[in-house]
Design a protein around this motif. Structure first.
Motif, PDB file in Angstrom:
ATOM      1  N   ALA A   1      50.387  11.692  75.868  1.00  0.00           N
ATOM      2  CA  ALA A   1      49.647  10.447  75.986  1.00  0.00           C
ATOM      3  C   ALA A   1      48.244  10.502  75.413  1.00  0.00           C
ATOM      4  O   ALA A   1      47.495   9.557  75.523  1.00  0.00           O
ATOM      5  CB  ALA A   1      49.558  10.056  77.459  1.00  0.00           C
ATOM      6  N   THR A   2      47.866  11.606  74.779  1.00  0.00           N
ATOM      7  CA  THR A   2      46.486  11.707  74.343  1.00  0.00           C
ATOM      8  C   THR A   2      46.387  11.634  72.824  1.00  0.00           C
ATOM      9  O   THR A   2      47.214  12.190  72.118  1.00  0.00           O
ATOM     10  CB  THR A   2      45.884  13.048  74.788  1.00  0.00           C
ATOM     11  N   GLY A   3      45.370  10.906  72.355  1.00  0.00           N
ATOM     12  CA  GLY A   3      45.129  10.854  70.930  1.00  0.00           C
ATOM     13  C   GLY A   3      44.796  12.246  70.426  1.00  0.00           C
ATOM     14  O   GLY A   3      44.142  13.015  71.119  1.00  0.00           O
ATOM     15  N   SER A   4      45.253  12.577  69.213  1.00  0.00           N
ATOM     16  CA  SER A   4      45.093  13.968  68.804  1.00  0.00           C
ATOM     17  C   SER A   4      43.658  14.305  68.430  1.00  0.00           C
ATOM     18  O   SER A   4      43.253  15.455  68.503  1.00  0.00           O
ATOM     19  CB  SER A   4      46.046  14.290  67.659  1.00  0.00           C
ATOM     20  N   VAL A   5      42.853  13.310  68.025  1.00  0.00           N
ATOM     21  CA  VAL A   5      41.493  13.655  67.611  1.00  0.00           C
ATOM     22  C   VAL A   5      40.444  13.321  68.665  1.00  0.00           C
ATOM     23  O   VAL A   5      39.271  13.608  68.486  1.00  0.00           O
ATOM     24  CB  VAL A   5      41.101  12.954  66.292  1.00  0.00           C
ATOM     25  N   ALA A   6      40.875  12.700  69.769  1.00  0.00           N
ATOM     26  CA  ALA A   6      39.902  12.383  70.813  1.00  0.00           C
ATOM     27  C   ALA A   6      39.536  13.659  71.565  1.00  0.00           C
ATOM     28  O   ALA A   6      40.091  14.714  71.320  1.00  0.00           O
ATOM     29  CB  ALA A   6      40.494  11.359  71.760  1.00  0.00           C
ATOM     30  N   ARG A   7      38.602  13.553  72.491  1.00  0.00           N
ATOM     31  CA  ARG A   7      38.293  14.712  73.334  1.00  0.00           C
ATOM     32  C   ARG A   7      38.995  14.542  74.678  1.00  0.00           C
ATOM     33  O   ARG A   7      39.051  13.446  75.224  1.00  0.00           O
ATOM     34  CB  ARG A   7      36.797  14.828  73.571  1.00  0.00           C
TER      35      ARG A   7
ATOM     36  N   ASP B   1      37.146  12.663  77.480  1.00  0.00           N
ATOM     37  CA  ASP B   1      36.963  11.238  77.197  1.00  0.00           C
ATOM     38  C   ASP B   1      38.249  10.463  77.450  1.00  0.00           C
ATOM     39  O   ASP B   1      38.239   9.367  78.020  1.00  0.00           O
ATOM     40  CB  ASP B   1      36.555  11.037  75.730  1.00  0.00           C
ATOM     41  N   GLU B   2      39.369  11.060  77.017  1.00  0.00           N
ATOM     42  CA  GLU B   2      40.649  10.380  77.200  1.00  0.00           C
ATOM     43  C   GLU B   2      40.936  10.172  78.684  1.00  0.00           C
ATOM     44  O   GLU B   2      41.408   9.112  79.088  1.00  0.00           O
ATOM     45  CB  GLU B   2      41.783  11.211  76.580  1.00  0.00           C
TER      46      GLU B   2
ATOM     47  N   ILE C   1      38.744  10.022  81.177  1.00  0.00           N
ATOM     48  CA  ILE C   1      37.837   9.032  81.756  1.00  0.00           C
ATOM     49  C   ILE C   1      38.261   7.614  81.373  1.00  0.00           C
ATOM     50  O   ILE C   1      38.364   6.721  82.228  1.00  0.00           O
ATOM     51  CB  ILE C   1      36.389   9.291  81.292  1.00  0.00           C
ATOM     52  N   ASP C   2      38.541   7.410  80.085  1.00  0.00           N
ATOM     53  CA  ASP C   2      38.958   6.075  79.648  1.00  0.00           C
ATOM     54  C   ASP C   2      40.207   5.615  80.382  1.00  0.00           C
ATOM     55  O   ASP C   2      40.326   4.462  80.786  1.00  0.00           O
ATOM     56  CB  ASP C   2      39.232   6.075  78.141  1.00  0.00           C
ATOM     57  N   HIS C   3      41.136   6.555  80.556  1.00  0.00           N
ATOM     58  CA  HIS C   3      42.385   6.205  81.223  1.00  0.00           C
ATOM     59  C   HIS C   3      42.094   5.769  82.659  1.00  0.00           C
ATOM     60  O   HIS C   3      42.584   4.736  83.113  1.00  0.00           O
ATOM     61  CB  HIS C   3      43.322   7.410  81.182  1.00  0.00           C
TER      62      HIS C   3
END
Ligand SMILES: Nc1ncnc2c1ncn2[C@@H]1O[C@H](COP(=O)(O)OP(=O)(O)OP(=O)(O)O)[C@@H](O)[C@H]1O
Ligand SMILES: [Mg+2]
Lengths: 251, 322
Positions: B92-98, B101-102, B104-106
């Motif tokens: 479920a995580t974008g590959s270039v995000a941290r 951050d992912e 927290i946003d979720h």
């Protein structure tokens, strides 16, 4: 309120990831510059036929719409990559509004477009373009709406096809007539009457005309109103379509 | 916690000019009580993920109805979403995000404040042994670390019910056993209801209070691991004779103990069969064989596994096609 907050969370995430990619920032900034510097001079001999005093007064508004439409058409490709990573599904399983999931992404595209528009107009001004401020403001607002419509449609298309290979030809098929029949690069009035008639059926031509006339300070109803209505209508339609795909997206 | 009746999902797919309709889920009934850990077991393509996507409101059922955490998946999907966590099969995580951050946003999309999401996220990071990974990009994490990150995302808003879609696929045995501990802790410490899909038998066996077996979109069994295993007629017994000529004698003696219909197989020196309550039957068998002057090299008695259960239920081994 909840809607704005959710859109903002999605927007912030998108922006954070884009800003981390220097290519995105540089290409975004240089695109308008290159167009102005490399294509603008070609129009100089046509000043007479265009009926303007400076070629950039004609060219900048067309360029604005072109950036708005074409940059935004490609917004969906990023969404396919996100879908593949599972990000779309992860967002869809939260209680966040489906429209917010789309809107947050549109805001990112619109911010990019807005910055590009400022560069374009600023540079155009340095190169001799002249336009009233309220004309510029209206022109940019119309451009943002048009860009938002395309970005929303592109996102919807991305979630429907889920494949760059399917999406790329579709975008090409859509872009060709838009580019050729909308008078973005050269005014349709230069062409024969059958070509002009064909272009009358192209909403984008009316949008380009509206932006161009607004830069010329000509706010009369038949010059600006139709293009503006088209723009708003397409925007609403595209956002509705985009939201629907976020709601329904079938694996 | 979960109640589903007659869930159906059909997919239309096109192969060339031919349109075919796949009935991925074909009339599924499910009941899961609060605080249970339920293993959802089935081979590839059985319809596990599709069922989960319907229960988590990601996919509208073609037919049937389901209530999850007290809300109807079709008409109260927002309430369902608020109450559940979902860890998808594919991450479920974008590959270039941290990573941080992912997370927290979720959490914030669930309505948590940024500070709340950060605090809970960091708690979960240390709980799932992801310390120091907060600012890493998911694509730089190992497969097991990324899977744990996915689970952290699914738990960020403290859901009462979590759906885990093959959370341990691709992990080494140690990491799997480790994750099992985390998953049992969810229930033991927080009372979270866990619905976990897997095609590993040992996993379903070790983790679940109850197992629901799905095959070809239909539920073929739902019971405790113990009860399921006792449905299989008996334990398997494998006797190795020293003298191959004596194998028929052993086969005859073993056959007398097996149920009607179960066959005894002779394979070289090995004689195999299933007998009920092998623990009490085997001493007698050995005594008879000794009196008949049969010498055995070895004897092996095995309790039935879920694989045996699956074989008995569907006529196919769960491992086929893997
Ligand atoms: N979007 C879709 N379109 C068409 N068919 C699909 C779609 N999603 C799933 N299927 C089909 O439905 C069936 C069930 O798929 P599902 O993903 O639920 O299986 P699964 O039990 O999760 O398998 P696995 O163990 O491989 O994850 C499969 O035959 C699959 O090909
Ligand atoms: Mg699956």
């Amino acid at each position: 309120m909840r809607f704005l907050r959710e859109s903002y969370i999605v927007f912030r995430r998108q922006l954070r990831m884009n800003l981390r990619n220097p290519a995105w920032v540089l290409i975004g900034a240089f695109q308008p510059v290159l167009y102005l510097l490399l294509f603008g001079p070609l129009l100089k001999p046509l000043i007479g036929a265009l009926g303007v005093e400076n070629e950039y007064t004609f060219f900048v508004p067309g360029m604005l719409v072109q950036l708005g439409l074409f940059g935004a058409f490609f917004a969906g490709f990023g969404l396919i990559a996100e879908w593949r990573d599972g990000v779309v599904e992860a967002e869809r399983v939260t209680p966040a509004s489906r429209t917010a999931l789309l809107m947050g992404r549109l805001w990112r595209d619109l911010l990019q477009l807005f910055v590009q528009a400022l560069i374009l107009v600023g540079l155009g001004y340095l190169l001799g373009m002249r336009a009233p401020l309220r004309g510029i403001v209206l022109g940019i607002v119309l451009t943002l709406l048009a860009g938002g419509a395309c970005a929303a449609a592109s996102n919807a298309l991305a979630l429907t096809t889920k494949s760059e290979d399917v999406m790329a030809p579709v975008i090409n098929v859509v872009m060709m007539p838009v580019l050729l029949l909308s008078g973005i690069l050269l005014p349709m009035s230069l062409g024969p009457s059958w070509l002009q008639t064909a272009s009358d059926y192209m909403p984008v031509k009316h949008m380009v005309n509206a932006v161009r006339n607004s830069f010329l300070g000509d706010f009369t109803v038949d010059k600006v109103l139709w293009g503006s209505l088209w723009t708003v209508a397409l925007f609403v339609l595209a956002v509705w379509w985009g939201t629907r795909t976020f709601r329904k997206e079938n694996a | 916690m979960i109640r589903a009746r007659g869930l159906v999902q059909t997919f239309k797919s096109r192969q060339g000019r031919e349109k075919t309709e796949v009935r991925a889920v074909d009339g599924v009934d499910l009941d899961v009580a609060e605080g249970e850990i339920v293993g959802f077991l089935g081979p590839n393509g059985a319809g596990k993920t599709t069922t989960l996507r319907m229960l988590t409101t990601l996919l509208r059922p073609t037919a049937g109805e389901a209530t999850v955490a007290g809300y109807d998946v079709a008409t109260q999907s927002k309430d369902v979403r608020r109450a559940i966590g979902y860890v998808s099969q594919s991450g479920a995580t974008g590959s270039v995000a941290r990573a941080g951050d992912e997370v927290i946003d979720h959490g914030m999309l669930y309505g948590m404040s940024q500070a709340e999401a950060r605090q809970r996220g960091q708690e979960l990071f240390s709980q799932f042994e992801l310390d120091g990974m907060w600012t890493r990009q998911p694509k730089t994490l190992s497969g097991g670390q990324r899977r744990r990150l996915d689970i952290v995302m699914g738990l960020i808003h403290v859901p009462r019910l979590v759906f885990l879609d093959e959370p341990t696929t691709g992990l080494d045995p140690q990491a799997r056993a480790n994750l099992w501990t985390h998953i049992s802790n969810l229930r033991d410490q927080r009372g979270t209801t866990v619905f976990i899909t897997t095609h590993y038998l040992d996993e379903a066996d070790a983790l679940s209070d109850r197992i629901i077996v799905i095959d070809h979109g239909k539920i073929v069994a739902a019971d405790t691991p113990e009860n399921l295993k006792s449905q299989v007629a008996g334990d398997s017994v494998d006797l190795e004779v020293a003298d191959i000529a004596q194998a028929p004698v052993v086969a005859k003696a073993l056959d007398a103990l097996t149920e009607d219909g179960d066959r005894v197989v002779v394979d070289g020196r090995h004689v195999r069969g299933r007998i009920r309550r092998a623990g009490t039957a085997v001493p007698g068998l050995l005594r008879d064989l000794t009196q008949a002057d049969v010498e055995l090299n070895s004897i092996e008695v095995r309790r039935p596994t879920l694989d045996d259960v699956f074989l008995a239920l569907t006529g196919r081994s769960l491992r086929e096609g893997e």
